[in-house]
Scaffold this motif. Structure first.
Motif, PDB file in Angstrom:
ATOM      1  N   GLY A  10       0.795  -1.309  -0.081  1.00 12.78           N
ATOM      2  CA  GLY A  10       0.045   0.157   0.023  1.00 12.78           C
ATOM      3  C   GLY A  10       0.801   1.289   0.043  1.00 12.78           C
ATOM      4  O   GLY A  10       1.533   1.538   1.040  1.00 12.78           O
ATOM      5  N   CYS A  11       0.858   1.908  -1.129  1.00 13.09           N
ATOM      6  CA  CYS A  11       1.768   2.974  -1.097  1.00 13.09           C
ATOM      7  C   CYS A  11       1.136   4.448  -1.249  1.00 13.09           C
ATOM      8  O   CYS A  11       1.579   5.410  -1.588  1.00 13.09           O
ATOM      9  N   GLY A  12      -0.300   4.531  -0.707  1.00 15.22           N
ATOM     10  CA  GLY A  12      -0.798   5.520  -0.395  1.00 15.22           C
ATOM     11  C   GLY A  12      -0.338   6.484   0.844  1.00 15.22           C
ATOM     12  O   GLY A  12       0.536   6.292   1.327  1.00 15.22           O
ATOM     13  N   GLY A  13      -1.232   7.207   1.279  1.00 10.82           N
ATOM     14  CA  GLY A  13      -0.805   8.124   2.356  1.00 10.82           C
ATOM     15  C   GLY A  13      -0.311   7.333   3.572  1.00 10.82           C
ATOM     16  O   GLY A  13       0.575   7.624   4.244  1.00 10.82           O
ATOM     17  N   ARG A  14      -1.187   6.225   4.004  1.00 11.92           N
ATOM     18  CA  ARG A  14      -0.966   5.321   5.277  1.00 11.92           C
ATOM     19  C   ARG A  14       0.375   4.636   4.962  1.00 11.92           C
ATOM     20  O   ARG A  14       1.334   4.530   5.806  1.00 11.92           O
ATOM     21  N   GLY A  15       0.460   4.251   3.739  1.00 15.51           N
ATOM     22  CA  GLY A  15       1.755   3.455   3.490  1.00 15.51           C
ATOM     23  C   GLY A  15       2.967   4.430   3.385  1.00 15.51           C
ATOM     24  O   GLY A  15       4.042   3.957   3.915  1.00 15.51           O
ATOM     25  N   GLY A  17       3.730   6.735   5.004  1.00 19.36           N
ATOM     26  CA  GLY A  17       3.655   7.036   6.221  1.00 19.36           C
ATOM     27  C   GLY A  17       4.732   5.922   7.028  1.00 19.36           C
ATOM     28  O   GLY A  17       5.616   6.475   7.689  1.00 19.36           O
ATOM     29  N   HIS A  18       4.342   4.774   6.946  1.00 20.60           N
ATOM     30  CA  HIS A  18       5.070   3.795   7.282  1.00 20.60           C
ATOM     31  C   HIS A  18       6.567   3.726   6.495  1.00 20.60           C
ATOM     32  O   HIS A  18       7.502   3.596   7.201  1.00 20.60           O
ATOM     33  N   ILE A  19       6.463   4.095   5.427  1.00 21.39           N
ATOM     34  CA  ILE A  19       7.598   4.000   4.761  1.00 21.39           C
ATOM     35  C   ILE A  19       8.749   5.058   5.074  1.00 21.39           C
ATOM     36  O   ILE A  19       9.907   4.733   5.755  1.00 21.39           O
ATOM     37  N   GLY A  20       8.183   6.152   5.495  1.00 25.27           N
ATOM     38  CA  GLY A  20       9.171   7.168   5.792  1.00 25.27           C
ATOM     39  C   GLY A  20       9.566   7.063   7.369  1.00 25.27           C
ATOM     40  O   GLY A  20      10.844   7.238   7.747  1.00 25.27           O
ATOM     41  N   ILE A  21       8.844   6.358   8.116  1.00 26.71           N
ATOM     42  CA  ILE A  21       9.380   6.138   9.473  1.00 26.71           C
ATOM     43  C   ILE A  21      10.471   4.703   9.471  1.00 26.71           C
ATOM     44  O   ILE A  21      11.451   4.827  10.201  1.00 26.71           O
ATOM     45  N   LEU A  22       9.982   3.690   8.764  1.00 23.91           N
ATOM     46  CA  LEU A  22      11.005   2.677   8.695  1.00 23.91           C
ATOM     47  C   LEU A  22      12.242   3.270   7.901  1.00 23.91           C
ATOM     48  O   LEU A  22      13.303   2.560   8.472  1.00 23.91           O
ATOM     49  N   LYS A  23      12.318   4.003   6.865  1.00 18.41           N
ATOM     50  CA  LYS A  23      13.308   4.382   6.448  1.00 18.41           C
ATOM     51  C   LYS A  23      14.494   5.098   7.426  1.00 18.41           C
ATOM     52  O   LYS A  23      15.587   5.535   7.333  1.00 18.41           O
ATOM     53  N   GLY A  24      13.977   5.570   8.559  1.00 17.12           N
ATOM     54  CA  GLY A  24      14.640   6.232   9.669  1.00 17.12           C
ATOM     55  C   GLY A  24      15.577   5.288  10.539  1.00 17.12           C
ATOM     56  O   GLY A  24      16.198   5.892  11.372  1.00 17.12           O
ATOM     57  N   PHE A  25      15.004   3.964  10.335  1.00 15.17           N
ATOM     58  CA  PHE A  25      15.462   3.142  11.189  1.00 15.17           C
ATOM     59  C   PHE A  25      16.933   2.364  10.717  1.00 15.17           C
ATOM     60  O   PHE A  25      16.902   2.061   9.621  1.00 15.17           O
ATOM     61  N   GLU A  26      17.955   2.520  11.465  1.00 20.95           N
ATOM     62  CA  GLU A  26      19.289   1.923  11.175  1.00 20.95           C
ATOM     63  C   GLU A  26      19.443   0.723  11.034  1.00 20.95           C
ATOM     64  O   GLU A  26      19.866   0.013  10.214  1.00 20.95           O
ATOM     65  N   ASP A  35       2.104  -2.080  -4.667  1.00 24.21           N
ATOM     66  CA  ASP A  35       0.603  -1.498  -4.605  1.00 24.21           C
ATOM     67  C   ASP A  35       0.138  -2.007  -6.064  1.00 24.21           C
ATOM     68  O   ASP A  35       0.893  -1.750  -7.066  1.00 24.21           O
ATOM     69  N   PRO A  36      -1.021  -2.230  -6.303  1.00 23.88           N
ATOM     70  CA  PRO A  36      -1.628  -2.676  -7.524  1.00 23.88           C
ATOM     71  C   PRO A  36      -1.602  -1.248  -8.888  1.00 23.88           C
ATOM     72  O   PRO A  36      -1.615  -1.512 -10.026  1.00 23.88           O
ATOM     73  N   VAL A  37      -1.525  -0.053  -8.049  1.00 25.54           N
ATOM     74  CA  VAL A  37      -1.447   1.031  -8.641  1.00 25.54           C
ATOM     75  C   VAL A  37       0.090   1.551  -9.224  1.00 25.54           C
ATOM     76  O   VAL A  37       0.688   2.091  -8.386  1.00 25.54           O
ATOM     77  N   ALA A  38       0.428   1.417 -10.341  1.00 26.40           N
ATOM     78  CA  ALA A  38       1.795   1.504 -10.851  1.00 26.40           C
ATOM     79  C   ALA A  38       2.200   3.035 -10.457  1.00 26.40           C
ATOM     80  O   ALA A  38       3.454   2.968  -9.921  1.00 26.40           O
ATOM     81  N   GLY A  39       1.436   3.990 -10.794  1.00 26.62           N
ATOM     82  CA  GLY A  39       1.823   5.306 -10.296  1.00 26.62           C
ATOM     83  C   GLY A  39       2.181   5.426  -8.783  1.00 26.62           C
ATOM     84  O   GLY A  39       3.263   6.256  -8.495  1.00 26.62           O
ATOM     85  N   ALA A  40       1.343   5.153  -7.857  1.00 28.89           N
ATOM     86  CA  ALA A  40       1.606   4.911  -6.554  1.00 28.89           C
ATOM     87  C   ALA A  40       2.774   4.293  -6.066  1.00 28.89           C
ATOM     88  O   ALA A  40       3.609   4.767  -5.378  1.00 28.89           O
ATOM     89  N   ARG A  41       3.043   3.155  -6.590  1.00 27.63           N
ATOM     90  CA  ARG A  41       4.055   2.020  -6.041  1.00 27.63           C
ATOM     91  C   ARG A  41       5.503   3.057  -6.600  1.00 27.63           C
ATOM     92  O   ARG A  41       6.619   3.001  -5.850  1.00 27.63           O
ATOM     93  N   ASP A  42       5.514   3.449  -7.891  1.00 30.46           N
ATOM     94  CA  ASP A  42       6.770   3.928  -8.617  1.00 30.46           C
ATOM     95  C   ASP A  42       7.069   5.213  -7.632  1.00 30.46           C
ATOM     96  O   ASP A  42       8.031   5.520  -7.451  1.00 30.46           O
ATOM     97  N   ALA A  43       5.763   6.165  -7.480  1.00 30.09           N
ATOM     98  CA  ALA A  43       5.945   7.416  -6.810  1.00 30.09           C
ATOM     99  C   ALA A  43       6.745   7.155  -5.288  1.00 30.09           C
ATOM    100  O   ALA A  43       7.747   7.716  -5.069  1.00 30.09           O
ATOM    101  N   ALA A  44       6.166   6.240  -4.764  1.00 33.50           N
ATOM    102  CA  ALA A  44       6.809   5.872  -3.192  1.00 33.50           C
ATOM    103  C   ALA A  44       8.245   5.289  -3.568  1.00 33.50           C
ATOM    104  O   ALA A  44       9.219   5.484  -2.636  1.00 33.50           O
ATOM    105  N   GLY A  45       8.476   4.355  -4.394  1.00 36.54           N
ATOM    106  CA  GLY A  45       9.860   3.742  -4.869  1.00 36.54           C
ATOM    107  C   GLY A  45      10.908   4.990  -5.065  1.00 36.54           C
ATOM    108  O   GLY A  45      11.826   4.955  -4.437  1.00 36.54           O
ATOM    109  N   ASP A  46      10.337   5.727  -5.873  1.00 36.01           N
ATOM    110  CA  ASP A  46      11.277   6.991  -6.221  1.00 36.01           C
ATOM    111  C   ASP A  46      11.486   7.802  -5.036  1.00 36.01           C
ATOM    112  O   ASP A  46      12.721   8.332  -4.829  1.00 36.01           O
ATOM    113  N   ALA A  47      10.494   8.147  -4.341  1.00 40.17           N
ATOM    114  CA  ALA A  47      10.775   9.158  -3.443  1.00 40.17           C
ATOM    115  C   ALA A  47      11.507   8.474  -2.151  1.00 40.17           C
ATOM    116  O   ALA A  47      12.210   9.443  -1.452  1.00 40.17           O
ATOM    117  N   PHE A  48      11.711   7.204  -1.996  1.00 40.70           N
ATOM    118  CA  PHE A  48      12.175   6.642  -0.679  1.00 40.70           C
ATOM    119  C   PHE A  48      13.369   5.728  -1.166  1.00 40.70           C
ATOM    120  O   PHE A  48      14.014   4.845  -0.278  1.00 40.70           O
TER     121      PHE A  48
END
Length: 134
Positions: A10-15, A17-26, A35-48
């Motif tokens: 899930g790469c919408g707002g809630r997902g 949010g989790h990604i941002g927090i998880l990326k902060g842990f060493e 995510d079934p929506v290519a644009g959402a998963r690619d945007a999240a993948g690119d951003a993080f």
């Protein structure tokens, strides 16, 4: 100590949010987004900076299981639209992957019981996230 290998479904707002927090842990390695929506998963993948991206939970679980070579996927964070929580989490629990899913765990009692039963069968931890914001 090895890193905890996790994925986010899930790469919408809630997902995101989790990604941002998880990326902060060493001690966490975010191995994939899904995510079934290519644009959402690619945007999240690119951003993080997450290279591995999948359209379905089954595709993610199949691919990451083959990649593991002794280092399995330790946990999945499930954060699709609320009505899809159980549908997205069930394959993870059925494969024995520890799963944190957003509330509600199911849209019916039977969906929620199916999640519980899958976790019981496989020994996976099933956790429901609930954040008190106010």
């Amino acid at each position: 100590m090895s890193k905890l290998r996790v994925a986010v479904l899930g790469c919408g707002g809630r997902g995101r949010g989790h990604i941002g927090i998880l990326k902060g842990f060493e001690d966490v390695e975010l191995v994939a987004v899904c995510d079934p929506v290519a644009g959402a998963r690619d945007a999240a993948g690119d951003a993080f900076g997450v290279a591995r991206r999948y359209a379905s939970a089954e595709e993610l679980l199949d691919a990451e299981d083959r990649r593991a070579h002794g280092s399995p996927l330790h946990a999945v964070f499930v954060a699709p639209p609320a009505h899809l929580n159980a549908q997205a989490a069930l394959p993870c629990l059925e494969r024995g992957v520890n799963t944190l899913l957003e509330k509600p765990p199911g849209m019916s009692v039977s969906e929620t019981i199916a999640l519980r039963d899958a976790a019981d069968r496989t020994g996976a931890l099933a956790m429901v996230g609930w954040n008190r914001r106010f």
